[in-house]
Design an enzyme around this catalytic site. Sequence first.
Site, short mmCIF file in Angstrom:
data_model
loop_
_atom_site.label_atom_id
_atom_site.label_comp_id
_atom_site.label_asym_id
_atom_site.label_seq_id
_atom_site.Cartn_x
_atom_site.Cartn_y
_atom_site.Cartn_z
N HIS B 51 2.40 36.36 19.51
CA HIS B 51 2.26 34.99 19.01
C HIS B 51 0.84 34.47 19.20
CE1 HIS B 51 6.52 34.34 18.20
NE2 HIS B 51 6.75 35.07 19.27
N ARG B 316 18.51 36.88 24.52
CA ARG B 316 17.38 36.22 25.18
C ARG B 316 17.89 35.63 26.50
NH1 ARG B 316 18.13 34.47 20.13
NH2 ARG B 316 16.46 34.50 18.57
N CYS B 446 18.15 64.80 12.04
CA CYS B 446 17.34 65.24 13.18
C CYS B 446 18.11 65.23 14.49
CB CYS B 446 16.11 64.37 13.32
SG CYS B 446 16.48 62.65 13.68
#
Lengths: 442, 488, 119
Positions: B51, B316, B446
């Site tokens: 940011h 968060r 993979c």
Amino acid sequence: MKKRSYDSIVIGGGSAGLAAAAEIAGRGYHVAVIERELTLGGILNQCIHNGFGLHYFKEELTGPEYAERMIDMTAHLPGIDFFLDSAVLEVKGPRGGEPRSGAENAEGPLHNGGLVVYGISKHEGITEFTASSIVLAMGCRERNRGNIGIPGTRPAGVFTAGLAQRLVNIDGYVPGKDVVIVGSGDIGLIMARRMTWVGARVHGVVEIQPYPSGLTRNIAQCLNDFNIPLYLSHVVSEIHGSRRVEGVTIMPIEDRHEQSAKSFRLDCDTLLLSVGLVPDNELSRRLGVVLNPETGGPYVDASLMTSVPGVFACGNVLHVHDLVDWVTEESTRCGGNVCDYLAGGKTPWQGAVAAGANVKYVLPNRYAPSRKNVFYLRTLVVKNRALLRATIGGRTLLERRLPHVQPSEMVTFTLGPDAFNGAHGTAGQGGLADGRLEVSIE
Amino acid sequence: MESYDVAIVGAGVTGAAIARRLSAYSLDVALLEKECDVSFGVSKANSGIIHAGFHHSPSSLKARLEVLGNMMYDALQRELHFPFRRCGIVVAAFSIEEMKTVERLYTQGLENKVIGIELCSRDRILSLEPKLNPDVVGGLHAPSGGIIEPYRFVFSLVESACKNGVTLKREFEVVEAEVSRVRRHRFVLRSRSGDAIRTRWVVNAAGLFADEVSRILGGEELKIIPRKGEEFLMDRNAKGYPSRVVFPVPSPDSKGMLVIPTVEGTTMIGPTAVEVEDKEDLRTTLENFERVCSSARRLVPSVSERDIITSFAGLRPTLAGNDFYIAVSKAQPHLIQVAGIQSPGLTASPAIAEYVKDLLKQDGLPLVERPDFDPTIEEVPRLRELDPEEADRLVQANPDYGEVVCRCETVSEAEVVAAIRRGHTTLDGVKFYTRAGMGRCQGGFCTYKTLKIIEREAKLSLGEITKRGEGSFVLGSTVGDLPVGGES
Amino acid sequence: MAARSLVCISCPIGCRLTVTEDPPGTITVTGNQCARGEVYGREEMLAPKRVVTATVLTDSGEVRRLPVKTTAPLPKELINGLLSALYRMRLPLPVRCGQVILHDVEGSGVDLVATRSAE
């Protein structure tokens, strides 16, 4: 850096690449096949079940047997060089191609009509392959959880069916012991049987459509034989389990509406996804080849050449096939067309081909009235006693009654010069106002 | 029992940055991580945005540390080689009202000393980011904003810290602590598996579990409320996606749903923001996808549901008061609390590390610089970034670079081996270090190769390999282990 | 006796068969497009059989598992026994495609052969 030059480079050593390369080398040209696995054969190697070759060899073979026959057909040809355990790092078309993400903007020199493929392997390092033609035969990849967005947690234990097939049949590992399968296409059905035969318990196959998309034969021998429930018109609406799958919520769809009140849970530790195949055209894109959103593969002309001169496509990378027999037919024909191109023959006049009523797509996208044209198409509908029609400007060239059509079964037909005779006047002169060939199913 | 000067609880971006900072000093530092690999908690689902520093009030710790942190990334990248690009950030306004908010953000940015921030007219913002919705009336441009690959950053911080003597203990979940007022090593920290260490100081950087760790250590009461964010990853081949990070005008409690070009060439849209109760609730939902797409489309009209590759969710660690809580504990001496580190935590992390180092110093930790401190780590070449000539030289020197494991992202065996040798022995760990499995096929081709390489290099049996640690085993058994008897 | 509806699995077409046993002991099959369908319908009623495909562990590192198949459909009740036996085997290489791995499986008269060659 090693540099090698060929008449043709075939990218992919599976059923498509082998057939194309065999044809090209058989006619005396020098061809390189670049294959990322240690063996040739492609996806056939892990398809240890039978059902292959009924048309092409008039015998029922397993995948590995079919692959071995294809490999044997190339074995005695001196003009093929195989590069196994080799990946393609970069490709360049006549316009220089698009740079790989992460690489610096690679503006290479223009290779006059020459095409460049950079192969990479641990033994050879990078090899710069130049050629006058490329055959794209990379096959397809599977749609995965991210593509269909199943909500819920993200535990271990969610596999695409093809990955599970590889792990079981080639490496000998069993992903889990309580399985739910999403998708009733043949891969999902075959894996229902395979997982049962290695001792796992398959609790159900979940299919969003109201009808199964695989062969009825497979419903019988893969599900009914083991009393595995088939939940038609259902979806997996949530995956549970924080570290490893613990269960899934199954939800019915009625009249196109989700019925979450009628959802139920199936406990399981493994979810196999058989939700569709996508032609793998990343390299094609980087060559500048224009792709057809209806097929996921390149637009091709009557000779199966893409929008980039000298670059051809065949097999699953062009469109997803159901039967390997047609892949062999298409790829052999493609190889022949590459030879014509290399010989410098004059390109015949070609008209456009269009998908008409109830046809999802038809290939190739162009026809050559002076030649034999083999078409492949898929319908949008399920229908008994359907009528296949091919017309130009209202005049019918072919009409055939088909006992049964469905989207998961490819239809094929042929139109030779006789069929076109007079249909649009003198070749190249466009006798009729609209020389567009329209293919429909009614 | 091992003894340390400082034990850092949590090896997310915060703990890792602090560990690296402290590794410059002659100290015995332990970095404790409850998961089987670092960056597997909150930092696993980070958007990767650096940011610029105009979103938070100048009186907040967030603003101060965010702007300081932002400036440290160029030097860090030179030392640690993680992918990072200062692509710039734009905030798009669609009305006069929204423009007023943008002007407030601009003023705030100036107060926070954000370099290069500018207020934009419609023409200016569209010239900066042509993929914006032409209905935009103006906005903000912060050229100091950027994008980073967050787990590569955390991995490199930890690698650097360990290179300089920090001891990383994975699968060390602090469940108990003994505190002594007389011993030099005040704390004994015990793990769930029975392991124990002594330490003089503890730094609580435990993310979602900072409140529980504080309680265990006798710290003040903290309450972490998990707030879930879902994000969606879009195909790198899709056209019409922006090259700068695009923000909407923020709401009082959220920066909004963004369109984020990733440093690896894909695009992410999101995140959502919903409070949840369960600290392990990482479920994604279908309703959110449509909502996020239409929200993102308001900013960038080309956003299409067809382009989605995958989605994921993160949590968060929010604290009441909405600012970082970085302080010496009021209740327990020698405990440094580093809690509530949600956005702009990643951006601020290098500055948080400085700040914590200073707190420790003020609290009496002796800081003697290590003469042999090496801020750099080995740069591992990535096949996907090389042109054919460079790639050829590399393969000649190390043939494992010639073995392509993940063709979607062009990842070689050498890189997978490098990941494993750095302790990333799970499928997710290898994925985050190398990108193998992140591409179009999402591991379809993979995975079997990666499993075999992990088996070989980490000397694990295939049944022991997990997706991301305890319980997330990948394979069930070998063919023949289960009894056959599947018919009725 | 009631008619039984089946799908023939002899080839990918999958004809829908109707199989009746009337009078007892006499099986009638209708709906088949070829002779194999008649055989299948009859056997499915009296003694159902299936072709079995599987893999066997080898002593090689490169080709860890060798694909195999039965040369003809095997009575269903013998399948689990065959699979269990196969999963206990360890096959020495080299092997040629078509080579007999197990002869006369469980006295059925059906052999098990390799479906690829391996060194």
